[in-house]
Write a protein that holds these residues in place. Structure first.
Motif, mmCIF file in Angstrom:
data_model
loop_
_atom_site.group_PDB
_atom_site.id
_atom_site.type_symbol
_atom_site.label_atom_id
_atom_site.label_comp_id
_atom_site.label_asym_id
_atom_site.label_seq_id
_atom_site.Cartn_x
_atom_site.Cartn_y
_atom_site.Cartn_z
ATOM 1 N N PRO A 182 -50.052 -72.835 71.317
ATOM 2 C CA PRO A 182 -50.417 -71.582 71.560
ATOM 3 C C PRO A 182 -50.794 -70.763 70.137
ATOM 4 C CG PRO A 182 -48.419 -71.816 72.869
ATOM 5 C CD PRO A 182 -48.880 -72.981 71.988
ATOM 6 N N GLN A 183 -49.888 -71.165 69.115
ATOM 7 C CA GLN A 183 -50.224 -70.623 67.768
ATOM 8 C C GLN A 183 -51.589 -70.432 67.399
ATOM 9 O OE1 GLN A 183 -47.799 -72.580 68.736
ATOM 10 N NE2 GLN A 183 -46.028 -72.449 67.380
ATOM 11 N N TRP A 184 -52.338 -71.522 67.890
ATOM 12 C CA TRP A 184 -53.820 -71.570 67.548
ATOM 13 C C TRP A 184 -54.601 -71.228 68.903
ATOM 14 C CZ3 TRP A 184 -54.889 -76.555 64.120
ATOM 15 C CH2 TRP A 184 -54.471 -76.561 63.129
ATOM 16 N N ASP A 185 -54.025 -70.671 69.974
ATOM 17 C CA ASP A 185 -54.791 -70.103 70.821
ATOM 18 C C ASP A 185 -55.003 -71.258 71.724
ATOM 19 O OD1 ASP A 185 -55.096 -68.035 72.865
ATOM 20 O OD2 ASP A 185 -57.416 -67.989 71.902
#
Ligand SMILES: [Cu+2]
Ligand SMILES: [Fe+2]
Lengths: 300, 112
Positions: free
Chosen positions: A199-202
């Protein structure tokens, strides 16, 4: 028999669950025998990002997709369909540029008119106008169809700019799945990973777990997606998720570098990290064979 | 009149103290950046991240802390929390906002 052994010299085989991964060391296409009545194969292309401009990443931005199309036209065996799993075009803030890119992309892939070709949007195609322009060019953003004993479902997790499937579509999915038997052979195509890959990079779908929950009661579910511009294989329970390479810009593995930025072009290894895949559906034993192909620099 | 001004000044300074005690950090989101893009907070100290947008709708997500909010025009949004584990947490805009969306990121640093 000898032929089989020969093939093995060319191919690296790995098996996890019901899926056999084949990564070719050469650009030869394998000719695995299967019964054409029930078995079939399709081709997945992804993240073509038509209109992308970045010479350090892909100096052949205008040639990569056409090269892949040439390869497909030259296949001895015809895939039963070709599916593009989103990010057909590169986003632009200018709607007229977006429109132009969609038009050009559509023209280029019209070369594949002898095949059945299916599309779905990525956030680059649909997230700025809730998929309105995409629909004008390519039709529905979520739909289902059946083919040789497999139930295919396309899930749209990009038209909502929040990167979600949304309640309405989840209800649609639930209603669709109600008509399926527990042992149905189900294949899902979608753009973003349905699970929390990074999720940190979507690299996630915020309500993807709701879709996975709906799919969980079915014994045979396989998800093919794009978005992360590299091969990745993951299981949520018994459900397999396989991401495909991009045909424009390769991305590094999740979290392997501080910033989510494309991998730069390497002159002596052109098109490295780019490619497409063939997926063979062996319906009777409910397995899929994934074979990855690179871009042949010699194709003109 | 003078007194009135003095009271107003006092009220404002009390308000400023109250804000400080609350540890409010104001962040502006705009195409395609967060200002500031690096936020430092202290572990164990409650903090309020207050977001406003200078243009269109954005979102902010700090996946490592399972925190997020939409940032709508004209509606400042808040994330209230007490950071626990020191470390660096990436945050991203998670509402697709245009051509530079993928580069709209920042870092939350939690110090000891
Ligand atoms: Cu994408
Ligand atoms: Fe993409």
């Amino acid at each position: 028999m000898d032929d089989q052994i020969d093939r093995r010299e060319f191919l690296k085989l790995a098996s996890i669950g019901g899926v056999v991964f084949v990564s070719t060391l050469s650009n030869q296409h394998s000719a695995q025998a299967f019964s054409p009545k029930k078995d079939f194969f399709f081709v997945q292309l992804s993240d073509t990002h038509w209109g992308f401009d970045g010479k350090k990443v892909n100096p052949d931005a205008k040639g990569t997709l056409p090269k892949a199309i040439k390869e497909l036209q030259g296949l001895e065996q015809k895939p039963e369909f070709i599916v593009f799993t989103g990010d057909l075009t590169q986003i632009s803030d200018d709607a007229s540029v977006r429109k132009q890119r969609m038009k050009e992309f559509k023209d280029i892939v019209s070369e594949l008119s002898s095949f059945k070709v299916l599309f779905m949007p990525g956030e680059h195609d649909a997230s700025l106008d809730n998929g309105e322009m995409y629909k004008e060019f390519f039709g529905a953003t979520h739909y289902t169809w059946d083919h040789k004993g497999v139930h295919f479902i396309v899930i749209d997790n990009v038209s909502d700019p929040g990167g979600i499937i949304g309640k309405t579509q989840l209800q649609w999915l639930e209603d669709d799945l109600k008509l399926q038997k527990p042992d149905a052979n189900i294949v899902v195509f979608t753009h973003r990973p349905l699970f929390d890959l990074y999720p940190q990079w979507d690299w996630t779908t915020k309500d993807g777990d709701a879709a996975i929950k709906l799919l969980m009661p079915f014994k045979n579910v396989t998800v093919f997606y794009g978005h992360i511009h590299q091969e990745h294989h993951h299981f949520t329970g018994h459900i397999a998720h396989h991401s495909a390479k991009s045909l424009m810009l390769p991305m590094p593995p999740a979290g392997s570098v501080p910033k989510r930025e494309p991998i730069l072009w390497v002159a002596n290894e052109p098109y490295k990290g780019l490619g497409f895949r063939e997926v063979k559906s062996l319906t009777k034993n409910r397995t899929f064979t994934i074979e990855e192909f690179g871009i042949n620099a010699g194709t003109t | 009149m003078k007194i009135h001004k003095w009271i107003l000044a006092l009220a404002l300074s009390i308000n400023a103290i109250a804000v400080k005690a609350d540890n409010v950090i104001s962040v502006t989101a705009k195409k395609y950046e967060f200002i500031p893009a690096e936020i430092t907070v202290k572990a164990g100290v409650p903090v309020v991240l207050q977001f406003q947008t200078a243009d269109r709708k954005h979102g902010v997500s700090i996946p490592g802390l399972h925190l997020r909010t939409d940032i709508n025009p004209g509606q400042p949004a808040e994330i209230r929390f007490t950071p626990d584990q020191p470390g660096t947490y990436d945050f991203i805009c998670d509402v697709f906002c245009g051509s530079g969306h993928e580069g709209m990121t920042g870092k939350l640093i939690v110090t000891k």
